[in-house]
Design a protein around this motif. Structure first.
Motif, PDB file in Angstrom:
ATOM      1  N   UNK A   1    -110.378 -23.808-110.713  1.00  0.00           N
ATOM      2  CA  UNK A   1    -109.673 -22.857-111.578  1.00  0.00           C
ATOM      3  C   UNK A   1    -109.355 -21.549-110.849  1.00  0.00           C
ATOM      4  N   UNK A   2    -109.909 -21.367-109.650  1.00  0.00           N
ATOM      5  CA  UNK A   2    -109.496 -20.274-108.768  1.00  0.00           C
ATOM      6  C   UNK A   2    -109.575 -18.879-109.355  1.00  0.00           C
TER       7      UNK A   2
ATOM      8  N   UNK B   1    -114.975 -16.888-106.503  1.00  0.00           N
ATOM      9  CA  UNK B   1    -113.983 -17.942-106.404  1.00  0.00           C
ATOM     10  C   UNK B   1    -114.335 -18.709-105.137  1.00  0.00           C
ATOM     11  N   UNK B   2    -114.806 -19.950-105.311  1.00  0.00           N
ATOM     12  CA  UNK B   2    -115.391 -20.670-104.180  1.00  0.00           C
ATOM     13  C   UNK B   2    -114.564 -21.915-103.870  1.00  0.00           C
ATOM     14  N   UNK B   3    -113.399 -21.647-103.281  1.00  0.00           N
ATOM     15  CA  UNK B   3    -112.500 -22.740-102.966  1.00  0.00           C
ATOM     16  C   UNK B   3    -113.072 -23.599-101.836  1.00  0.00           C
ATOM     17  N   UNK B   4    -113.637 -22.947-100.824  1.00  0.00           N
ATOM     18  CA  UNK B   4    -114.165 -23.716 -99.685  1.00  0.00           C
ATOM     19  C   UNK B   4    -115.631 -24.077 -99.929  1.00  0.00           C
TER      20      UNK B   4
ATOM     21  N   UNK C   1    -118.134 -21.288 -99.032  1.00  0.00           N
ATOM     22  CA  UNK C   1    -118.326 -20.205-100.003  1.00  0.00           C
ATOM     23  C   UNK C   1    -119.153 -20.669-101.196  1.00  0.00           C
TER      24      UNK C   1
ATOM     25  N   UNK D   1    -106.632 -14.030-106.896  1.00  0.00           N
ATOM     26  CA  UNK D   1    -107.130 -15.368-106.550  1.00  0.00           C
ATOM     27  C   UNK D   1    -106.470 -16.416-107.437  1.00  0.00           C
ATOM     28  N   UNK D   2    -106.375 -16.120-108.709  1.00  0.00           N
ATOM     29  CA  UNK D   2    -105.797 -17.077-109.663  1.00  0.00           C
ATOM     30  C   UNK D   2    -104.321 -17.327-109.335  1.00  0.00           C
TER      31      UNK D   2
ATOM     32  N   UNK E   1    -104.108 -19.503-106.181  1.00  0.00           N
ATOM     33  CA  UNK E   1    -104.563 -20.887-106.339  1.00  0.00           C
ATOM     34  C   UNK E   1    -103.704 -21.668-107.343  1.00  0.00           C
TER      35      UNK E   1
ATOM     36  N   UNK F   1    -106.407 -19.963 -98.361  1.00  0.00           N
ATOM     37  CA  UNK F   1    -107.219 -19.112 -99.226  1.00  0.00           C
ATOM     38  C   UNK F   1    -108.581 -19.762 -99.442  1.00  0.00           C
ATOM     39  N   UNK F   2    -109.624 -19.149 -98.922  1.00  0.00           N
ATOM     40  CA  UNK F   2    -110.941 -19.775 -99.008  1.00  0.00           C
ATOM     41  C   UNK F   2    -111.694 -19.403-100.281  1.00  0.00           C
ATOM     42  N   UNK F   3    -111.341 -18.263-100.861  1.00  0.00           N
ATOM     43  CA  UNK F   3    -112.031 -17.850-102.075  1.00  0.00           C
ATOM     44  C   UNK F   3    -112.294 -16.361-102.050  1.00  0.00           C
ATOM     45  N   UNK F   4    -113.255 -15.945-102.853  1.00  0.00           N
ATOM     46  CA  UNK F   4    -113.538 -14.521-102.893  1.00  0.00           C
ATOM     47  C   UNK F   4    -114.468 -14.202-104.029  1.00  0.00           C
ATOM     48  N   UNK F   5    -114.474 -12.927-104.400  1.00  0.00           N
ATOM     49  CA  UNK F   5    -115.418 -12.510-105.424  1.00  0.00           C
ATOM     50  C   UNK F   5    -114.715 -11.658-106.468  1.00  0.00           C
TER      51      UNK F   5
END
Lengths: 415, 415
Positions: free
Chosen positions: A285-286, A308-311, A314, B290-291, B294, B303-307
């Protein structure tokens, strides 16, 4: 009383833009007991607009025009309405002065063409515009032996909405027969459409005096709208209250809102009442769940944040998902969803953690895991729960329904 | 050739729902050289719908009906159109058989009322529906001495869109004069509207044979659309190519897309081409950047992700923002934005980090920091940059524009 809304502007006849003002206008008109029976969208052509005005005068009692009141040659609403009514346009010296002052205040010279904005249809009342240069017009007239009300409004929503609400609604209320209307709505998440109708139709059919509408949307929500008109406000309120109450009782915990609140507002309210905090760890859901919650002002009191833990890296770094759990079960698995929920709960120190992992598509499917397979998990002091979803449709739909299921799972947990 | 689209259904006259099918229909019709000059939205009333059909036959060459082809008593499009044309409805035995088979395949008995879906207007061709029970209809007829084309389509988008594209477009193409139309569009982020028009209008005014439209939206984007019709496709393509090229040159780096791509797609493409990875640390935008990223299939490659770091604690935990930096400068500050970008870049090990902190409102303003004050920062191997924004409007607008500025900052960095 029947109304027609005519939205004027060639851009609304392209594939890129559409009329949206009519929704707010309809809500206000319905509250006055006026039904909108026709909407017309028409370009900047005087011939077309005059013809549409004549048609509207023929089939509606109230005609509301939206747009086409600017100063340019494309702005033809004044002229077309005057032509349809066979009335003259009269230049109002007071409006001319106000326009000149408006430009002077900005230290600009007024172009000659702007004087058109001071032209008022014979017999119409001019409506001052607090947020722009185009005044509106309100005309109470007789056409072919029938009384007609015509309202001309500027197109930009921030000019139109206050002008209609503050100036036109009181005028209409004074002119229209006094009606007392009460409305209620119920909102339901993630229930099969046919089931809802089957359960509530035996109830609402016993209330023929209440207008009941069931709306299904594409976002996993069903709305029941009730409206009732009675000689007194109290009678109307009692009647919708009674029907809404019976339907809510029948549908029980499927109903998430009785006062029109959104699902995001409801879960934040429930969290707030219990002094609980929340965090999220989202893969497919990003960030959509976090983004939906943070749309609501004050959400920071309960929602502290998340990841947001796409990989895969992470997932481990931010939510402590063990590397070998991912290796053993795959990133899209029941186990990893639970681990995301528990991990984010513990790294953020919140009362509740939500974890989501899945395949939003169009790529990413494996032999065992098709596009649309999503796991949603919730971790709290009482332990963890996880749901397997098998969603259909496009990427956007899979993502949206995943977030919808996560929020509804949270709501049910908090009940 | 002029078309009118008539959307049928009382739900589209409520404050809760509107016609959206007409946008896709308009795009297809424009490609055939047909201009949509009128759109009408009308309820489930045979009298109203018959009247609207007569008006449409009077003012348009092609009339497309959307909806009202279901089996219930509320589905009146067939009857109303037949009444307006003074033609009979004929029950088609082949359609009756197909309907019966459809129900039999689901092991259901067909209710008698469903037979109405087999009624075809005299002279019309029936259009099979691959995705539902309601067949469409296509009628090429003469009304009051003028040739008219009438098309009846089912309302649900997943039934309507393929029926129109696969069955009606080829029929229309065969019937309409051959036209060769080329289109181009340019997309521009975050530029003042007046500036764009002032710069490109001297150029497009030299191309009177190209139809140029400038669209401003509420989301910080401007679109330039060019369309041209010529005796050959090549001539049309050359002409729009030339004009679009000149406008793009004039606007230089303001243009982010020459082929209609979204801003998200453009930055992901640029990241992919340079083999760079990205992470985000978002406070006031709550995961919106992020949304948005993605939403794009394949975004996980870059894009690996984030917080999402709503609380101060999470700013420190996930993005290593020093506690005393927040104490000294406040969570909403240039320094914390840079620290978020640098911190998320280092904790995630990505090439680029983005940090956003600000006051989305309506609460949270301080004496020195009003609602709308947002800091957007980008950290890379070359160092960090930060931008102070002072945005106006509601919470949703502040959040959206913050994300728009962040993505555009990233685009400019990658250029």
């Amino acid at each position: 009383m029947i109304a027609e809304i005519i939205a004027v502007g060639s851009e609304m006849l392209t594939p890129h833009r559409q009329d949206t003002n009519s929704l707010a206008l309809t809500a206000e008109l319905n509250q006055l007991g006026v039904q909108v029976a026709f909407k017309t969208i028409i370009g900047d052509s005087q011939k077309h607009l005059t013809g549409a005005t004549l048609m509207a005068l023929h089939r509606a009692d109230i005609v509301v025009f939206s747009g086409g009141l600017g100063p340019t040659e494309d702005d033809l609403t004044r002229n077309a309405v005057a032509a349809a009514l066979e009335k003259k346009l009269e230049r109002d010296p007071k409006l001319v002065l106000a326009l000149k002052q408006r430009f002077a205040a900005r230290k600009q010279e007024m172009p000659e063409i702007n004087l058109r904005q001071a032209d008022v249809i014979e017999g119409a009342e001019s409506l001052p515009n607090a947020n722009g240069s185009a005044p509106g017009q309100f005309l109470d007239t007789v056409h072919n032996g029938y009384r007609k009300l015509l309202i001309l409004l500027p197109g930009p929503p921030r000019e139109q909405a206050p002008m209609f609400k503050e100036q036109c609604v009181p005028k209409l209320r004074a002119l229209l027969p006094q009606r007392h209307i009460a409305t209620r709505s119920l909102r339901i998440a993630l229930a099969p459409e046919s089931q809802i109708d089957a359960r509530v139709s035996p109830i609402y059919k016993q209330y023929p005096d209440v207008d009941t509408t069931i709306l299904f949307n594409q976002q996993g929500e069903i709305q029941l709208h009730f409206a009732c008109s009675k000689p007194t406000q109290e009678e109307a309120e009692d009647r919708v209250e009674e029907l809404a109450g019976k339907c809510a009782q029948e549908l029980d915990d499927l109903v998430f809102a009785h006062e029109g609140e959104s699902l995001e507002e409801v879960v934040l309210l429930m969290l707030g009442m219990r002094h609980l905090t929340l965090s999220t760890a989202e893969s497919c859901t990003g960030g959509l769940v976090a983004e939906r919650l943070t749309r609501i002002p004050g959400s920071s009191r309960a929602f502290l944040g998340g990841a947001v833990v796409y990989s895969d890296e992470l997932k481990t770094r931010f939510a402590n998902v063990p590397k070998n759990l991912i290796r053993t079960h795959g990133a899209v698995s029941r186990e990893v969803a639970v681990s995301l929920a528990e991990g984010i709960r513990s790294t953020t120190g919140t009362d509740i953690g939500i974890g989501i992992t899945g395949i939003a598509g169009p790529g990413g499917a494996t032999l065992n895991k098709p596009v649309g397979r999503v796991y949603v998990a919730l971790a709290s002091a009482e332990g963890s729960e996880v749901q397997e979803l098998n969603l259909t449709g496009e990427r956007e739909r899979v993502r949206w329904f995943s977030s919808q299921h996560a929020l509804d799972m949270l709501r049910r947990h908090l009940m």
